[in-house]
Design a protein around this motif. Structure first.
Motif, mmCIF file in Angstrom:
data_model
loop_
_atom_site.group_PDB
_atom_site.id
_atom_site.type_symbol
_atom_site.label_atom_id
_atom_site.label_comp_id
_atom_site.label_asym_id
_atom_site.label_seq_id
_atom_site.Cartn_x
_atom_site.Cartn_y
_atom_site.Cartn_z
ATOM 1 N N HIS A 1 123.004 147.894 30.804
ATOM 2 C CA HIS A 1 122.726 146.869 31.808
ATOM 3 C C HIS A 1 122.737 147.507 33.195
ATOM 4 C CE1 HIS A 1 122.924 143.469 29.114
ATOM 5 N NE2 HIS A 1 123.963 144.036 28.538
ATOM 6 N N GLN B 1 124.059 146.302 35.749
ATOM 7 C CA GLN B 1 125.410 146.150 36.283
ATOM 8 C C GLN B 1 126.314 147.300 35.818
ATOM 9 O OE1 GLN B 1 125.935 143.882 38.566
ATOM 10 N NE2 GLN B 1 127.969 144.696 38.908
ATOM 11 N N ARG C 1 125.587 150.231 37.983
ATOM 12 C CA ARG C 1 126.245 150.069 39.283
ATOM 13 C C ARG C 1 127.737 150.390 39.181
ATOM 14 N NH1 ARG C 1 123.145 145.298 38.973
ATOM 15 N NH2 ARG C 1 121.237 145.492 40.179
ATOM 16 N N TYR C 2 128.346 149.969 38.083
ATOM 17 C CA TYR C 2 129.766 150.259 37.863
ATOM 18 C C TYR C 2 129.998 151.768 37.732
ATOM 19 C CZ TYR C 2 134.323 150.577 35.690
ATOM 20 O OH TYR C 2 135.616 150.928 35.399
#
Length: 114
Positions: free
Chosen positions: A22, A24, A27-28
């Motif tokens: 994902h 996200q 980004r993490y």
């Protein structure tokens, strides 16, 4: 020096599909310091082939080998350090060969056995 593998080419949505994560999660990983994509003037993330390789290694370590993120980070850092040390070994070996050849040449010029 930027190589073709370091050239920022892919936006986050494309990378997420290519790697199977994902956006996200990507980004993490960036916040955790595992990946550092390039940024455009408009602050968009752009990933290189080298970034993709790193993300695939992280995914493999976690999914196939059962590591957590901290373990994957340790493996990546150790792998990078091993690569750096291997480069140093090659440079030192080249230097030893060069010095040895110079010593042999000097011995021959002085009429001694090398």
């Amino acid at each position: 020096m930027t190589t073709s593998r370091d050239e920022p080419l892919y936006v986050i949505s494309v990378v997420a599909r290519m790697v199977g994560l994902h956006a996200q999660t990507l980004r993490y990983y960036e916040r955790a310091g595992l990946i550092a994509p390039s940024r455009s003037v408009g602050n968009r993330r752009y990933y290189s082939e080298r970034d993709l390789e790193r993300l695939r290694r992280i995914k493999t370590l976690m999914d196939d080998m059962g590591m957590n993120l901290a373990g994957a980070e340790v493996v990546l850092r150790l792998t990078e350090r091993i690569g750096e040390l291997e480069q140093q070994i090659h440079l030192l070996a080249d230097e030893i060969h060069r010095l040895h050849a110079e010593g042999e040449q000097r011995a021959l010029q002085e009429g001694r056995q090398p």
